[in-house]
Design a protein around this motif. Structure first.
Motif, PDB file in Angstrom:
ATOM      1  N   GLY A  85       0.810  -1.213   0.000  1.00 25.08           N
ATOM      2  CA  GLY A  85       0.000   0.000   0.000  1.00 25.08           C
ATOM      3  C   GLY A  85       0.839   1.257   0.000  1.00 25.08           C
ATOM      4  N   GLY A  86       1.990   1.225   0.687  1.00 28.36           N
ATOM      5  CA  GLY A  86       2.892   2.370   0.667  1.00 28.36           C
ATOM      6  C   GLY A  86       3.466   2.601  -0.716  1.00 28.36           C
ATOM      7  N   ASN A  87       3.794   1.521  -1.399  1.00 28.99           N
ATOM      8  CA  ASN A  87       4.315   1.623  -2.757  1.00 28.99           C
ATOM      9  C   ASN A  87       3.267   2.219  -3.699  1.00 28.99           C
ATOM     10  N   ILE A  88       2.024   1.751  -3.569  1.00 24.54           N
ATOM     11  CA  ILE A  88       0.942   2.278  -4.402  1.00 24.54           C
ATOM     12  C   ILE A  88       0.680   3.744  -4.063  1.00 24.54           C
ATOM     13  N   ALA A  89       0.679   4.072  -2.771  1.00 28.59           N
ATOM     14  CA  ALA A  89       0.422   5.456  -2.358  1.00 28.59           C
ATOM     15  C   ALA A  89       1.468   6.403  -2.921  1.00 28.59           C
ATOM     16  N   MET A  90       2.725   5.973  -2.939  1.00 24.13           N
ATOM     17  CA  MET A  90       3.784   6.824  -3.486  1.00 24.13           C
ATOM     18  C   MET A  90       3.551   7.082  -4.971  1.00 24.13           C
ATOM     19  N   SER A  91       3.235   6.041  -5.715  1.00 29.32           N
ATOM     20  CA  SER A  91       2.975   6.233  -7.142  1.00 29.32           C
ATOM     21  C   SER A  91       1.770   7.140  -7.363  1.00 29.32           C
ATOM     22  N   TYR A  92       0.707   6.910  -6.572  1.00 29.56           N
ATOM     23  CA  TYR A  92      -0.492   7.737  -6.739  1.00 29.56           C
ATOM     24  C   TYR A  92      -0.189   9.206  -6.467  1.00 29.56           C
ATOM     25  N   ASP A 198      10.431   5.298 -10.224  1.00 24.89           N
ATOM     26  CA  ASP A 198      11.229   6.474  -9.863  1.00 24.89           C
ATOM     27  C   ASP A 198      10.627   7.749 -10.434  1.00 24.89           C
ATOM     28  N   ALA A 199      10.136   7.683 -11.667  1.00 27.43           N
ATOM     29  CA  ALA A 199       9.538   8.866 -12.286  1.00 27.43           C
ATOM     30  C   ALA A 199       8.326   9.336 -11.501  1.00 27.43           C
ATOM     31  N   GLN A 237      14.849  10.641  -3.965  1.00 21.92           N
ATOM     32  CA  GLN A 237      14.268  11.437  -5.057  1.00 21.92           C
ATOM     33  C   GLN A 237      13.051  12.234  -4.605  1.00 21.92           C
ATOM     34  N   VAL A 238      12.484  11.880  -3.440  1.00 15.86           N
ATOM     35  CA  VAL A 238      11.325  12.606  -2.911  1.00 15.86           C
ATOM     36  C   VAL A 238      11.822  13.897  -2.279  1.00 15.86           C
TER      37      VAL A 238
END
Length: 270
Positions: A85-92, A198-199, A237-238
């Motif tokens: 969920g953290g990975n998805i949240a970052m992309s979103y 990353d993008a 990168q954030v």
């Protein structure tokens, strides 16, 4: 409502939204007055299965986008995700930066990069797995489900394991089965491409809080394919980033240290 943005919490793989209950209880006990909504991803918990032969990460983004449109159509939300969920949240947050006011990632390390050369073997494995029905092991009782939860996380006390068990599994003719589509266990035919992730992470504009357990072992799952320095480079990168480490906590830090985590979360959101 208090004017505090809504908190949307999204769980990890083979987990359920109820997993955040202990953190939510601690937030409320510490005086947090915002609204907290924890979803069940498609094919997990009380959500329907997709009915497909695999689950795709873009579909999770679509589900999250639709939920936010329904619950907070006119205001950005505070988005919190654990593990997958953290990975998805970052992309979103990179895809829809205007929809996220604050972003919290709990041990959402993401995955190692898959080179294009891995595609033939990955697709062949997926085709082979399609030939057999996907199944999950049944459990004889909720006590057995609780024991499994504690095997996954030895820090989980008896009372928390007993509370989580009926949220994590339901009664079926063959016994207690996890509230998860067995298809999740199949290998995903779509390669995880770090450059694309990353993008998205570089496009995040929301202030971001990264929290991990001091005793996390997650990256060891990948051996040398995903090193700590690889993840640190991705996270760097954030642009607006704060980092916290919770003592005496592993990957399930919202179970291991809910009060400490709630203090970090509420302070950051305020």
């Amino acid at each position: 409502m208090t004017g505090q943005p809504m908190v949307i919490a999204v769980h990890g793989w083979m987990d359920v939204g109820a997993s955040f209950q202990f953190m939510a209880d601690s937030l409320l006990a510490q005086g947090f007055e915002g609204e907290i909504v924890a979803l069940d991803w498609r094919g997990f918990g009380l959500s329907d299965t997709s009915g497909s032969d695999a689950y795709w990460f873009p579909d999770y983004l679509g589900d999250l986008d639709a939920l936010i449109d329904q619950l907070s159509p006119d205001a950005p939300v505070d988005l919190l995700g654990h593990s997958m969920g953290g990975n998805i949240a970052m992309s979103y947050a990179g895809v829809r930066p205007q929809r996220v006011r604050r972003l919290i990632n709990l041990e959402g390390f993401g995955l190692p990069d898959n080179p294009p050369e891995a595609a033939p073997q990955r697709l062949a494995q997926w085709l082979d797995e399609l030939k057999e029905p996907a199944q999950l092991k049944p459990y004889a009782s909720l006590a057995d489900v609780a024991a499994r939860l504690q095997k996954n996380n030895p820090r989980l006390p008896d009372d928390k394991a007993a509370w989580l068990a009926p949220h994590w599994a339901s009664k079926r003719p063959e016994g207690y089965a996890l509230r998860a589509d067995p298809v999740h266990k199949r290998v995903n035919p779509v390669l995880y491409r770090a450059a694309e992730v990353d993008a998205c992470w570089r496009a995040i504009t929301a202030p971001t809080l990264w929290v991990e357990g001091a005793d996390t072992q997650v990256l060891r799952w990948w051996g040398g394919r995903y090193r700590r320095e690889d993840f640190d480079a991705r996270l760097a990168q954030v642009t607006q980033l704060q980092r916290r480490v919770l003592p005496d906590a592993g990957h399930m830090l919202h179970h291991d240290q809910p009060a400490l985590l709630a203090a970090e979360v509420s302070g950051f959101l305020r």
